[in-house]
Structures are given as structure tokens and as C-alpha cells.
Design a protein around this motif. Structure first.
Motif, short mmCIF file in Angstrom:
data_model
loop_
_atom_site.label_atom_id
_atom_site.label_comp_id
_atom_site.label_asym_id
_atom_site.label_seq_id
_atom_site.Cartn_x
_atom_site.Cartn_y
_atom_site.Cartn_z
N ALA A 146 0.88 -1.21 0.03
CA ALA A 146 0.10 0.08 0.15
C ALA A 146 1.08 1.32 0.07
O ALA A 146 0.52 2.23 -0.71
CB ALA A 146 -0.90 -0.17 1.26
N ILE A 147 1.92 1.28 0.58
CA ILE A 147 2.88 2.13 0.89
C ILE A 147 3.43 2.74 -0.61
O ILE A 147 3.40 3.74 -1.13
CB ILE A 147 3.90 2.06 1.83
N VAL A 148 4.05 1.51 -1.11
CA VAL A 148 4.78 1.74 -2.57
C VAL A 148 3.50 2.29 -3.62
O VAL A 148 3.77 3.11 -4.37
CB VAL A 148 5.41 0.42 -3.12
N GLY A 149 2.16 1.61 -3.59
CA GLY A 149 1.28 1.99 -4.56
C GLY A 149 1.18 3.52 -4.25
O GLY A 149 0.92 4.42 -5.32
N GLY A 150 0.90 3.70 -3.00
CA GLY A 150 0.16 5.18 -2.77
C GLY A 150 1.20 6.49 -3.00
O GLY A 150 0.80 7.21 -3.69
N MET A 151 2.55 5.87 -2.71
CA MET A 151 3.64 6.81 -3.06
C MET A 151 3.89 7.09 -4.67
O MET A 151 3.88 8.10 -5.06
CB MET A 151 4.96 6.39 -2.40
N ALA A 152 3.84 6.01 -5.36
CA ALA A 152 3.96 5.86 -6.77
C ALA A 152 3.11 6.64 -7.46
O ALA A 152 3.06 7.46 -8.43
CB ALA A 152 4.20 4.57 -7.24
N ALA A 153 1.87 6.54 -6.96
CA ALA A 153 0.48 7.10 -7.73
C ALA A 153 0.43 8.48 -7.41
O ALA A 153 0.27 9.42 -8.52
CB ALA A 153 -0.76 6.25 -7.27
N GLY A 154 0.76 8.99 -6.03
CA GLY A 154 1.00 10.33 -5.98
C GLY A 154 1.79 10.98 -6.64
O GLY A 154 1.67 12.29 -7.30
N MET A 155 3.00 10.42 -6.71
CA MET A 155 4.13 11.09 -7.30
C MET A 155 3.97 11.34 -8.90
O MET A 155 4.30 12.30 -9.37
CB MET A 155 5.57 10.41 -7.24
N THR A 156 3.46 10.37 -9.33
CA THR A 156 3.28 10.37 -11.02
C THR A 156 2.08 11.32 -11.34
O THR A 156 2.33 12.53 -12.26
CB THR A 156 2.75 8.94 -11.38
N ALA A 157 1.10 11.31 -10.44
CA ALA A 157 -0.06 12.23 -10.73
C ALA A 157 0.25 13.87 -10.46
O ALA A 157 -0.13 14.60 -11.40
CB ALA A 157 -1.23 12.18 -9.86
N GLN A 158 1.12 13.99 -9.41
CA GLN A 158 1.40 15.16 -9.30
C GLN A 158 2.60 15.95 -9.96
O GLN A 158 2.59 17.07 -10.40
CB GLN A 158 2.09 15.32 -7.67
N PHE A 159 3.37 15.02 -10.71
CA PHE A 159 4.28 15.51 -11.54
C PHE A 159 3.61 16.16 -12.83
O PHE A 159 3.91 17.22 -13.15
CB PHE A 159 5.14 14.24 -12.00
N LEU A 160 2.70 15.43 -13.14
CA LEU A 160 2.04 15.79 -14.39
C LEU A 160 1.24 17.21 -14.07
O LEU A 160 0.98 18.16 -15.03
CB LEU A 160 0.92 14.83 -14.72
#
Length: 218
Positions: A25-39
Motif C-alpha cells: 500500500a505504501i509503494v502504491g500510494g507513493m508511486a501514484a501520488g508522485m506520478t499524478a503530481q508531476f503531471l
């Protein structure tokens, strides 16, 4: 949410009993948040610059931007397209921590509640889980929000480099050395007041939309 679920379901997978290992859950949450916020970073940069104009006007200073279109054009003129991603690093770091708190906590808390209590997968469980997620997201996100705002709003030199902070880590260290650790939690209460209701409304609405669409609960 789409990226998080893809990572959770396809790349990492759930436990046989349907629960989510915390590290996944930690890996998924951080990866999803980082990708979306970069865009979304350019839009956030424009928002920050516009928000600071109120303070400048109160101080009797000339406005730097007049509206979102003007801010966007000014940023591109001064720094090119790359200028739209000024401060992207602390922005992405903040999103990683906020989503770590929000997505990971909600997902983990909900499935633990369902597994270890007699509560059902309903409004009450969704609301209870969202209370946890909003609080943890505010705790993890406020320091990153302080750093992000300072880095993104600092003046820049002719080459587009910040004149106050070399990086988000430099900003973090300067804040702690000069103002103390708890300076990172300036604005925590407003942040929690904002994120708490948002988390509650979002998760209940999201769960109901899934139910209405015939999709399994989150």
C-alpha cells in the motif's frame, strides 16, 4: 486512483484473504501520488503564484501576475516550458507523503477494520477509515507542503535558479536550523481542516460511485 489500483491489483497483488500488505500500500500510494503530481505541477505552480498576490497587495507591492493566464504566460516567457516545472521536486515529494497518508491509511485501515471487527463495508466503515486517512495525510503532508510552498515561491536568478534554497532538502534544513523543527508544522490545523473533510467526502463518494457502477468495493 487508477494507477494505485493497477499497482495494487496487477503489479503487487493482495493477500489471499483480500487484505493489503502495508508495504504494498505504501509503494502504491507513493508511486501514484508522485506520478499524478508531476503531471499536475504546472497548474500547482500557477496556483501558488496567484495565491501569493493577496499578500503582496496587502504589503502595498505591485502585483506580479493578474490571473491564471497571465501567470502561465509569464512563467513560460521567463523560464520556457521547463519553467512550468519549477519546484516540481518538493511538489512531487509532498504528493508522495500526502498520498502515503491518504491512500495507504484508508486502504489499510478499512481492510483491518473489516477483518478484525464486526463492522460491515458501509458508510460508517468508510467514514471511520477516512478520518484516519485525513489525519495521517495532514501529519505527513504539512512539512512537505511548507517546503514546497517556500521553494516554489522563492525568487529566481537570471538562470531560473532559486536564490534562497538550493533544493527542497536545503529548504528543509534551513527551516529546522533557523526556526526549529515545529516550523515545519506551520499551518497544520488549516491543513487538517482542509484535508479531513476532503478525505471524508472523497472516500464516501468514491465508494458509492463504485457501488453504483457495479464495481467491487475499494
Amino acid at each position: 486512483m487508477t494507477l494505485y489500483e493497477y499497482i495494487r491489483e496487477e503489479l503487487l497483488g493482495k493477500n489471499p484473504d483480500g487484505t493489503i500488505p502495508v508495504w504494498k500500500a505504501i509503494v502504491g500510494g507513493m508511486a501514484a501520488g508522485m506520478t499524478a503530481q508531476f503531471l499536475a505541477s504546472p497548474a500547482d505552480l500557477v496556483k501558488v503564484q496567484i495565491q501569493m498576490e493577496g499578500k503582496r497587495r496587502l504589503q502595498g507591492m505591485e502585483p506580479r501576475v493578474h490571473n491564471a493566464r497571465h501567470a502561465f504566460a509569464k512563467i513560460v516567457k521567463e523560464g520556457g516550458v521547463r519553467g512550468l516545472w519549477k519546484g516540481w521536486a518538493p511538489n512531487v515529494q509532498r504528493a508522495a507523503f500526502v498520498n502515503l497518508g491518504d491512500l495507504t491509511t484508508y486502504d489499510t485501515a478499512k481492510h483491518m477494520i473489516l477483518k478484525h471487527t464486526n463492522l460491515k463495508d458501509n458508510y460508517f466503515t468508510h467514514a471511520l477509515s477516512s478520518v484516519f486517512s485525513g489525519f495521517i495525510a495532514a501529519i505527513l503532508g504539512t512539512p512537505a507542503d511548507v517546503v514546497k510552498t517556500r521553494v516554489m515561491n522563492q525568487p529566481t536568478d537570471a538562470n531560473g535558479r532559486g536564490v534562497l534554497y538550493k533544493s527542497s532538502v536545503d529548504c528543509l534544513l534551513q527551516a529546522i536550523r533557523g526556526e526549529g523543527f515545529f516550523s515545519l508544522y506551520k499551518g497544520f490545523i488549516p491543513c487538517w481542516i482542509r484535508m479531513g473533510p476532503w478525505s471524508l467526502v472523497f472516500w464516501i463518494t468514491y465508494e458509492e460511485m463504485r457501488k453504483f457502477s457495479g464495481v467491487t468495493s475499494f
